[in-house]
Design a protein around this motif. Structure first.
Motif, PDB file in Angstrom:
ATOM      1  N   VAL A  26       0.850  -1.301  -0.013  1.00 29.12           N
ATOM      2  CA  VAL A  26       0.013  -0.114  -0.042  1.00 29.12           C
ATOM      3  C   VAL A  26       0.896   1.197  -0.036  1.00 29.12           C
ATOM      4  O   VAL A  26       0.671   2.163  -0.863  1.00 29.12           O
ATOM      5  N   THR A  27       1.834   1.264   0.598  1.00 29.28           N
ATOM      6  CA  THR A  27       2.730   2.488   0.835  1.00 29.28           C
ATOM      7  C   THR A  27       3.372   2.755  -0.306  1.00 29.28           C
ATOM      8  O   THR A  27       3.893   3.674  -1.050  1.00 29.28           O
ATOM      9  N   ALA A  28       4.009   1.509  -0.892  1.00 30.61           N
ATOM     10  CA  ALA A  28       4.599   1.755  -2.257  1.00 30.61           C
ATOM     11  C   ALA A  28       3.867   2.344  -3.302  1.00 30.61           C
ATOM     12  O   ALA A  28       4.065   3.317  -4.174  1.00 30.61           O
ATOM     13  N   GLY A  48      -8.052  -4.505  -2.059  1.00 31.30           N
ATOM     14  CA  GLY A  48      -9.411  -4.055  -2.202  1.00 31.30           C
ATOM     15  C   GLY A  48      -9.731  -2.696  -1.654  1.00 31.30           C
ATOM     16  O   GLY A  48     -10.341  -1.809  -2.296  1.00 31.30           O
ATOM     17  N   TYR A  49      -9.143  -2.567  -0.401  1.00 33.90           N
ATOM     18  CA  TYR A  49      -9.254  -1.257   0.241  1.00 33.90           C
ATOM     19  C   TYR A  49      -8.832  -0.155  -0.435  1.00 33.90           C
ATOM     20  O   TYR A  49      -9.317   0.834  -0.777  1.00 33.90           O
ATOM     21  N   LEU A  50      -7.574  -0.206  -0.847  1.00 33.89           N
ATOM     22  CA  LEU A  50      -6.991   0.830  -1.873  1.00 33.89           C
ATOM     23  C   LEU A  50      -7.785   1.020  -2.951  1.00 33.89           C
ATOM     24  O   LEU A  50      -7.826   2.340  -3.714  1.00 33.89           O
ATOM     25  N   VAL A  51      -8.209   0.028  -3.728  1.00 33.07           N
ATOM     26  CA  VAL A  51      -8.580   0.099  -4.876  1.00 33.07           C
ATOM     27  C   VAL A  51      -9.872   1.027  -4.628  1.00 33.07           C
ATOM     28  O   VAL A  51     -10.133   2.109  -5.522  1.00 33.07           O
ATOM     29  N   GLY A  52     -10.651   0.574  -3.679  1.00 29.07           N
ATOM     30  CA  GLY A  52     -12.035   1.374  -3.456  1.00 29.07           C
ATOM     31  C   GLY A  52     -11.864   2.677  -3.036  1.00 29.07           C
ATOM     32  O   GLY A  52     -12.628   3.951  -3.515  1.00 29.07           O
ATOM     33  N   SER A  63      -9.207   7.178   5.119  1.00 25.96           N
ATOM     34  CA  SER A  63      -9.696   6.770   3.862  1.00 25.96           C
ATOM     35  C   SER A  63      -9.408   7.979   2.722  1.00 25.96           C
ATOM     36  O   SER A  63      -9.006   7.898   1.748  1.00 25.96           O
ATOM     37  N   TYR A  64      -9.685   9.123   3.363  1.00 28.05           N
ATOM     38  CA  TYR A  64      -9.637  10.371   2.684  1.00 28.05           C
ATOM     39  C   TYR A  64      -8.638  11.351   3.030  1.00 28.05           C
ATOM     40  O   TYR A  64      -8.866  12.591   2.567  1.00 28.05           O
ATOM     41  N   ILE A  65      -7.823  11.112   3.985  1.00 27.69           N
ATOM     42  CA  ILE A  65      -6.728  12.066   4.114  1.00 27.69           C
ATOM     43  C   ILE A  65      -5.533  11.184   3.648  1.00 27.69           C
ATOM     44  O   ILE A  65      -4.676  11.709   2.937  1.00 27.69           O
ATOM     45  N   VAL A  66      -5.483   9.815   4.030  1.00 32.03           N
ATOM     46  CA  VAL A  66      -4.160   9.292   3.809  1.00 32.03           C
ATOM     47  C   VAL A  66      -4.187   8.298   2.794  1.00 32.03           C
ATOM     48  O   VAL A  66      -3.452   8.643   1.672  1.00 32.03           O
ATOM     49  N   TYR A  67      -4.943   7.043   2.703  1.00 34.48           N
ATOM     50  CA  TYR A  67      -4.691   6.328   1.692  1.00 34.48           C
ATOM     51  C   TYR A  67      -5.353   6.749   0.311  1.00 34.48           C
ATOM     52  O   TYR A  67      -4.733   6.528  -0.677  1.00 34.48           O
ATOM     53  N   GLY A  68      -6.471   7.223   0.320  1.00 32.44           N
ATOM     54  CA  GLY A  68      -7.208   7.667  -1.080  1.00 32.44           C
ATOM     55  C   GLY A  68      -6.214   8.696  -1.902  1.00 32.44           C
ATOM     56  O   GLY A  68      -5.684   8.557  -2.842  1.00 32.44           O
ATOM     57  N   PRO A  69      -6.206   9.739  -1.182  1.00 31.17           N
ATOM     58  CA  PRO A  69      -5.476  10.985  -1.868  1.00 31.17           C
ATOM     59  C   PRO A  69      -3.996  10.632  -2.118  1.00 31.17           C
ATOM     60  O   PRO A  69      -3.662  11.002  -3.325  1.00 31.17           O
ATOM     61  N   GLY A  84     -37.290   2.562   5.493  1.00 29.78           N
ATOM     62  CA  GLY A  84     -36.872   1.194   5.908  1.00 29.78           C
ATOM     63  C   GLY A  84     -35.394   1.043   6.363  1.00 29.78           C
ATOM     64  O   GLY A  84     -34.925   2.098   6.507  1.00 29.78           O
ATOM     65  N   TYR A  85     -34.916  -0.215   6.316  1.00 34.57           N
ATOM     66  CA  TYR A  85     -33.529  -0.409   6.677  1.00 34.57           C
ATOM     67  C   TYR A  85     -32.726  -0.416   5.427  1.00 34.57           C
ATOM     68  O   TYR A  85     -33.024  -1.200   4.351  1.00 34.57           O
ATOM     69  N   LEU A  86     -31.591   0.431   5.408  1.00 30.45           N
ATOM     70  CA  LEU A  86     -30.592   0.330   4.363  1.00 30.45           C
ATOM     71  C   LEU A  86     -29.696  -0.739   4.207  1.00 30.45           C
ATOM     72  O   LEU A  86     -29.172  -1.024   5.411  1.00 30.45           O
ATOM     73  N   VAL A  87     -29.853  -1.529   3.433  1.00 29.05           N
ATOM     74  CA  VAL A  87     -28.824  -2.860   3.252  1.00 29.05           C
ATOM     75  C   VAL A  87     -27.922  -2.539   1.850  1.00 29.05           C
ATOM     76  O   VAL A  87     -28.313  -1.620   1.062  1.00 29.05           O
ATOM     77  N   LEU A  88     -26.880  -3.348   1.778  1.00 33.28           N
ATOM     78  CA  LEU A  88     -25.950  -3.452   0.629  1.00 33.28           C
ATOM     79  C   LEU A  88     -26.094  -4.804   0.339  1.00 33.28           C
ATOM     80  O   LEU A  88     -25.698  -5.704   1.008  1.00 33.28           O
ATOM     81  N   SER A  89     -26.313  -5.030  -0.971  1.00 34.62           N
ATOM     82  CA  SER A  89     -26.880  -6.359  -1.230  1.00 34.62           C
ATOM     83  C   SER A  89     -25.408  -6.742  -2.120  1.00 34.62           C
ATOM     84  O   SER A  89     -25.925  -8.004  -3.056  1.00 34.62           O
ATOM     85  N   GLN A  90     -24.407  -6.396  -2.394  1.00 31.30           N
ATOM     86  CA  GLN A  90     -23.405  -6.728  -3.171  1.00 31.30           C
ATOM     87  C   GLN A  90     -22.110  -6.350  -2.547  1.00 31.30           C
ATOM     88  O   GLN A  90     -22.049  -5.575  -1.976  1.00 31.30           O
ATOM     89  N   PRO A  91     -21.153  -7.472  -2.455  1.00 30.53           N
ATOM     90  CA  PRO A  91     -19.845  -6.980  -2.001  1.00 30.53           C
ATOM     91  C   PRO A  91     -19.116  -5.891  -2.869  1.00 30.53           C
ATOM     92  O   PRO A  91     -19.361  -5.563  -3.822  1.00 30.53           O
ATOM     93  N   TRP A  92     -18.377  -5.222  -2.001  1.00 35.15           N
ATOM     94  CA  TRP A  92     -17.524  -4.034  -2.673  1.00 35.15           C
ATOM     95  C   TRP A  92     -15.988  -4.248  -2.118  1.00 35.15           C
ATOM     96  O   TRP A  92     -15.805  -4.837  -0.981  1.00 35.15           O
ATOM     97  N   PRO A  93     -15.117  -3.847  -3.046  1.00 33.59           N
ATOM     98  CA  PRO A  93     -13.558  -3.996  -2.539  1.00 33.59           C
ATOM     99  C   PRO A  93     -13.231  -3.502  -1.265  1.00 33.59           C
ATOM    100  O   PRO A  93     -12.429  -4.199  -0.576  1.00 33.59           O
ATOM    101  N   ALA A  94     -13.746  -2.236  -0.808  1.00 35.75           N
ATOM    102  CA  ALA A  94     -13.234  -1.847   0.260  1.00 35.75           C
ATOM    103  C   ALA A  94     -14.041  -2.253   1.642  1.00 35.75           C
ATOM    104  O   ALA A  94     -13.891  -1.649   2.826  1.00 35.75           O
ATOM    105  N   MET A  95     -14.719  -3.204   1.399  1.00 33.30           N
ATOM    106  CA  MET A  95     -15.672  -3.732   2.515  1.00 33.30           C
ATOM    107  C   MET A  95     -14.852  -4.310   3.559  1.00 33.30           C
ATOM    108  O   MET A  95     -13.679  -4.818   3.338  1.00 33.30           O
ATOM    109  N   PHE A  96     -15.207  -4.163   5.003  1.00 32.38           N
ATOM    110  CA  PHE A  96     -14.417  -4.621   6.164  1.00 32.38           C
ATOM    111  C   PHE A  96     -14.622  -6.126   6.085  1.00 32.38           C
ATOM    112  O   PHE A  96     -15.601  -6.718   5.526  1.00 32.38           O
TER     113      PHE A  96
END
Ligand code: PRX
Length: 658
Positions: A85-87, A288-292, A322-328, A470-482
């Motif tokens: 990741v740091t590279a 996945g986290y870094l891609v996301g 995510s948005y000070i260090v890794y994403g930017p 109603g309840y908000l759900v996410l129905s598909q995996p995503w790369p930065a998911m825990f």
């Protein structure tokens, strides 16, 4: 939805009557990074092709064999791939034309400032990585970090990632006890801290809290201490355990090879509040986290290489990770870091910094925007804000008035506003406008990001039609998911994936309107959101009952004009203890000492009884009705309905209801 109070319903109805629409301007769309509306369809049709395309933008030591392996709720992304990741965040830029581009611009509170180019950042990160190695840290060892907002904080994160040691950052506002709990859960080997941090001209004694925490954390072998304050902070060093940053890091070698990491190796653990007293160690992995985070950062903030980007969060929270260090940094951005407060030394501080550094992209929280509104438009008006291009918000629902104020007085009507919904667990932004494509509506986070599938379900798991809550759900995996809860995979499965099997339960309520736009309604569980910080009612209750005078406590989040929610505690005292204003203050301080100042209750209310169901469950919904001065909801399930009407009367007499 359960526990939806009358006030929330009213707020929602008002929201859905919001008719203002802000389409992107042609000029903005013409130059936008993402302006092809077919993206959504393409990502829907082939999720793996979509994310693989984004993964191509990173440097891989070994390319992946398979994009996704999904056996709900267990996900593996970019299976077989290797990278560091740091590279990706530092080394590849230091080896490119970005070598002398500013990576971090730091503005310190007492007027200090520092600019680190990618080449300089690389040297500092390598030094810190070598220092950690000299303290015996090896790949897989956990490192706890408890610091203020100085450049050494992102340097420490990146150094850990460089040698493959998962970091566990604990926000500097947390107490010694909270720090100890988190260190022990993660069994960290080293703690990195500072002698103190500046806060509005005062010193926050970080090392004193660190010492108190480490006294009960046997896994810690060494404490690396940054000297930020100097003579104004007492900082006794324990020989054999404590070592100064300037003595170890500054003398270490500036070259360090990046550890090749498996795509699924842990990058970090970050603790967040859940519905029980024990914070959860949210685990994020590498590729996945870094891609996301890099993809969303580039797309949602329309990042250009010439931009100065400023996210005002603290790196102690996920927004900062995510948005000070890794994403930017993965995107080679120039990122501003600010140590101080919005009102020190004056209320125009943010705007002064925007004009001083020519900030182009600003990402902040609704609480801050509501505070600025209260201070008045004259503050932003005093400064040159013409550099701003994109404005973002995160952390809590934004009320349309605050959205419009932000757009008008900060963005001067020119800048798209991106209201970004996500969580510590999601790692990356999940619902947000794309500023060159999406017509925004104030108060709505608009649409799920390409490749993200969000739904609103009822109790039975059926989709709720337009306009229904109603309840908000996410129905598909995503790369930065825990990937799990550290040390507790059962809790991961049970809390997030069992209610609707195969779907991720966010804990938030939401509605979708006729245009498919999402309107976030806040938490539907026992988690409060105070100034964008997640705090569980249970944690605060535990802290209250820990006080020797308290017999029982029930805590609720009460609507607060600026903070979104404030904390109200209903407390019954032990026999013979006399209620007094002094005791209220003592209890508030007790909670602040136990958890951290962010959890200090706004109101404490003494009562002889709490409203309970016949099965002895405290009815928080009714306490919220009382605290917000509403007509009481259904009381038929109470063991003694008289309790609640007496309580309401008493509460109103004391003048606490709004
Ligand atoms: O309730 C939602 C709220 O913040 C919660 C996540 O908190 P945390 O894990 O601390 O992460 C905060 C920063 C990502 C969510 O469950 N939330 C976050 N962003 C928004 C929001 N609520 C409404 N609108 C948002 N844009």
């Amino acid at each position: 939805m359960p526990e939806q109070s009358g006030n929330e319903r009213e707020k929602l109805e008002a929201l859905l009557e919001e008719t203002r629409i802000y389409p992107p301007s042609k000029e903005f769309t013409d130059q936008a990074n993402w302006k092809d509306a077919t993206l959504y369809d393409r990502a829907r049709k082939d999720l793996e092709v979509f994310w693989a395309g984004e993964a191509e933008t990173l440097d891989w030591i070994k390319r992946w064999d398979k994009v996704l392996e999904w056996k709900a709720p267990w996900a593996k992304w970019f299976v077989g791939g290797k990278l560091n990741v740091t590279a990706n965040c530092v080394d590849r830029h230091a080896a490119s034309w970005r070598r002398n581009k500013a990576a971090l611009i730091w503005e310190g509170e007492p007027g200090d400032s520092r600019v680190l180019t990618y080449a300089m950042l690389q040297r500092e990160v390598n030094r810190c990585a070598n220092a950690l190695k000299s303290l015996g840290v090896k790949k897989g060892d956990r490192v706890a970090i408890y610091m203020g907002m100085t450049p050494e904080l992102p340097i420490a994160l990146l150094a850990c990632a460089k040698i493959g040691a998962p970091h566990s950052v604990v926000f500097g506002g947390f107490s010694a006890e909270s720090l100890r709990e988190r260190i022990n859960d993660g069994q960290a080997k080293v703690l990195i801290t500072a002698d103190g941090a500046w806060r509005r001209g005062n010193v926050v004694p970080l090392k004193a809290s660190a010492d108190e925490a480490v006294a009960g954390s046997p896994s810690i072998e060494s404490v690396l201490v940054l000297q930020r304050i100097g003579s104004r902070a007492a900082c006794p060093m324990q020989p054999g355990r404590d070592v100064w940053w300037h003595e170890l890091v500054d003398r270490a070698s500036t070259s360090c090879d990046a550890e090749p990491m498996d795509a699924e190796d842990i990058l970090y653990i970050l603790y967040t509040s859940g519905t029980t007293g024990k914070p959860k160690g949210v685990v994020h992995t590498s590729a996945g986290y870094l891609v996301g985070v890099s993809t969303t950062h580039r797309a949602i903030f329309d990042l250009k290489d010439s931009d100065v980007y400023w996210c005002t969060a603290d790196i102690g929270w996920v927004t900062g990770h995510s948005y000070i260090v890794y994403g930017p940094l993965a995107n080679g951005a120039t990122s501003l870091i600010y140590e101080g407060s919005p009102d020190y030394p004056h209320r125009g501080r943010f705007w002064e910094l925007v004009s001083k550094y020519g900030v182009n992209i600003l990402y902040t929280a609704p609480t801050a925007i509501r505070t600025f509104m209260r201070w008045g438009a004259e503050w932003p008006e005093k400064f040159d804000l013409s550099s701003l291009r994109v404005l973002g918000t995160v952390g809590e629902p934004i009320n349309p008035e605050a959205w419009v104020w932000y757009h008008r007085h900060v963005g001067r009507g020119r800048c798209p506003v991106v209201d970004t919904w996500w969580q510590t667990e999601t790692g990356m932004i999940m619902i947000s406008p794309l500023p060159g494509l999406t017509a925004t509506k104030p108060g709505s986070a608009t649409r799920p990001f390409p490749g993200i599938q969000a739904e609103v379900l009822d109790d039975k798991g059926q989709p709720v039609g337009p306009g229904g809550g109603g309840y908000l759900v996410l129905s598909q995996p995503w790369p930065a998911m825990f990937r799990t809860i550290y040390g507790d995979p059962d809790r991961y499965q049970r809390q997030y994936w069992s209610r609707y099997p195969g779907k991720y339960l966010t804990g938030d309520g939401a509605k979708v309107d006729q245009d498919g736009y999402f309107w976030l309604l806040g938490r539907v569980d026992d988690v409060m959101n105070v100034s964008g910080h997640r705090i569980s009612t249970f944690e605060v209750e535990s802290a209250l009952v820990d006080h020797p005078s308290v017999a029982e406590a029930a805590v609720i989040g009460k609507t607060h004009e600026i903070k979104g929610q404030g904390i109200a505690g209903f407390v019954t005292l032990k026999e013979g203890v006399k209620a007094s204003d002094g005791l209220k203050d003592e209890l508030r301080e007790h909670v602040a000492r136990k958890i951290g100042a962010l959890a200090r209750p706004d109101d404490i209310f003494f009562t002889s009884e709490l409203p309970k169901t016949r099965s002895a469950k405290i009815m928080r919904r009714l306490l919220r009705d009382i605290a917000e001065g509403r007509v009481l909801g259904d009381t038929t399930t109470l063991a003694d309905p008289g309790v609640v009407s007496r309580l309401k009367q008493q509460y109103e007499q004391e003048g606490l209801a709004e």
